[in-house]
Design a protein around this motif. Structure first.
Motif, PDB file in Angstrom:
ATOM      1  N   PRO A  52       0.844  -1.191   0.000  1.00 53.27           N
ATOM      2  CA  PRO A  52       0.000   0.000   0.000  1.00 53.27           C
ATOM      3  C   PRO A  52       0.884   1.248   0.000  1.00 53.27           C
ATOM      4  CG  PRO A  52      -0.630  -1.527   1.756  1.00 53.27           C
ATOM      5  CD  PRO A  52       0.682  -1.993   1.213  1.00 53.27           C
ATOM      6  N   THR A  53       0.654   2.157  -0.934  1.00 54.73           N
ATOM      7  CA  THR A  53       1.480   3.354  -1.050  1.00 54.73           C
ATOM      8  C   THR A  53       0.605   4.590  -1.162  1.00 54.73           C
ATOM      9  OG1 THR A  53       1.540   3.272  -3.471  1.00 54.73           O
ATOM     10  CG2 THR A  53       3.292   2.082  -2.293  1.00 54.73           C
ATOM     11  N   ALA A  54       1.209   5.728  -0.879  1.00 56.67           N
ATOM     12  CA  ALA A  54       0.600   7.017  -1.192  1.00 56.67           C
ATOM     13  C   ALA A  54       1.043   7.384  -2.607  1.00 56.67           C
ATOM     14  CB  ALA A  54       1.063   8.069  -0.197  1.00 56.67           C
ATOM     15  N   LEU A  55       0.261   8.207  -3.275  1.00 60.62           N
ATOM     16  CA  LEU A  55       0.615   8.596  -4.637  1.00 60.62           C
ATOM     17  C   LEU A  55       1.964   9.303  -4.692  1.00 60.62           C
ATOM     18  CD1 LEU A  55      -2.684   9.800  -6.337  1.00 60.62           C
ATOM     19  CD2 LEU A  55      -1.089   8.081  -7.191  1.00 60.62           C
ATOM     20  N   ALA A  56       2.299  10.057  -3.647  1.00 58.79           N
ATOM     21  CA  ALA A  56       3.549  10.811  -3.644  1.00 58.79           C
ATOM     22  C   ALA A  56       4.767   9.926  -3.381  1.00 58.79           C
ATOM     23  CB  ALA A  56       3.483  11.918  -2.593  1.00 58.79           C
ATOM     24  N   GLU A  57       4.548   8.700  -2.941  1.00 59.71           N
ATOM     25  CA  GLU A  57       5.653   7.789  -2.691  1.00 59.71           C
ATOM     26  C   GLU A  57       6.071   7.106  -3.994  1.00 59.71           C
ATOM     27  OE1 GLU A  57       4.962   6.304   1.846  1.00 59.71           O
ATOM     28  OE2 GLU A  57       3.636   5.449   0.324  1.00 59.71           O
ATOM     29  N   SER A  58       7.255   6.510  -3.990  1.00 62.41           N
ATOM     30  CA  SER A  58       7.698   5.751  -5.158  1.00 62.41           C
ATOM     31  C   SER A  58       8.314   4.431  -4.718  1.00 62.41           C
ATOM     32  CB  SER A  58       8.696   6.562  -6.000  1.00 62.41           C
ATOM     33  OG  SER A  58       9.855   6.839  -5.270  1.00 62.41           O
ATOM     34  N   VAL A  59       8.171   3.440  -5.579  1.00 65.45           N
ATOM     35  CA  VAL A  59       8.731   2.115  -5.336  1.00 65.45           C
ATOM     36  C   VAL A  59       9.865   1.903  -6.320  1.00 65.45           C
ATOM     37  CG1 VAL A  59       8.275  -0.370  -5.414  1.00 65.45           C
ATOM     38  CG2 VAL A  59       6.538   1.186  -4.494  1.00 65.45           C
TER      39      VAL A  59
END
Length: 195
Positions: free
Chosen positions: A166-173
């Motif tokens: 689960p991520t926030a849109l502002a995060e990156s993988v």
């Protein structure tokens, strides 16, 4: 007496970094996906693995190697370049077109498992489906991803997922693999990270 400005007194905030999968985790996840493919495809009968560059290609080869190690089955592997099928070509910098390499038997009538590193908006997979349509007529198409981070913009889901993050849109993988980057790891970067 001179007082330091706010810019001088506080250093720039560094984005947070969290390791989601270590090298050992990546190997376990690839093994698990290989087992799932074997189970869901009745022993990988009539199955082809197509890696989406860049990191989907070595992942597809690893899956084929693990399937061979588990069952002694040789699953054909290919590369599916989607550059010309992307819907952001006009907005982003020019990309070099890579080679598409289909297995010698082609894809007609086969079960094609598309392999990619991260599933995000679904637009890469949509482009891959368009590319497949120009190359042949598979019996069915499935999707295997190392990481599903959510935030789909298209109605696309993976059949095989190594890790849901689960991520926030502002995060990156960021996925790194030994074949392309020198090491296996998956990291989650907080807001402000430039990939």
């Amino acid at each position: 007496m001179a007082y330091p400005s706010a810019a001088q007194s506080s250093p720039p905030r560094q984005p947070s970094v969290k390791v989601i999968l270590t090298s050992a985790d990546v190997h376990r996840v690839v093994d698990r996906i290989a087992h799932q493919i074997l189970e869901k495809t009745q022993g990988a009968a009539d199955t082809v693995l197509l890696g989406i560059p860049t990191r989907g290609t070595p992942l597809a080869r690893r899956l084929a190697d693990r399937i061979s190690a588990f069952e002694g089955i040789s699953v054909p592997v290919g590369v599916l370049d989607i550059t010309l099928y992307r819907d952001d070509l006009r907005r982003n910098a020019t990309r070099a077109v890579g080679p598409t390499q289909l297995p010698s038997g082609g894809i007609d009538g086969m079960r094609v498992v598309l392999v990619d590193d991260v599933l995000f908006s679904g637009r890469t997979v949509r482009a891959a489906l368009d590319a497949l349509g120009d190359l042949g007529r598979p019996a069915s198409v499935q999707l295997a991803v190392l990481v599903d981070r959510g935030h789909r913009q298209l109605p696309i889901r993976a059949d095989y997922v190594g890790k849901n993050i689960p991520t926030a849109l502002a995060e990156s993988v960021k996925v790194t693999l030994a074949e392309t980057d020198g090491a296996d790891e998956v990291r989650l970067y907080g807001e402000g990270h430039n990939s």
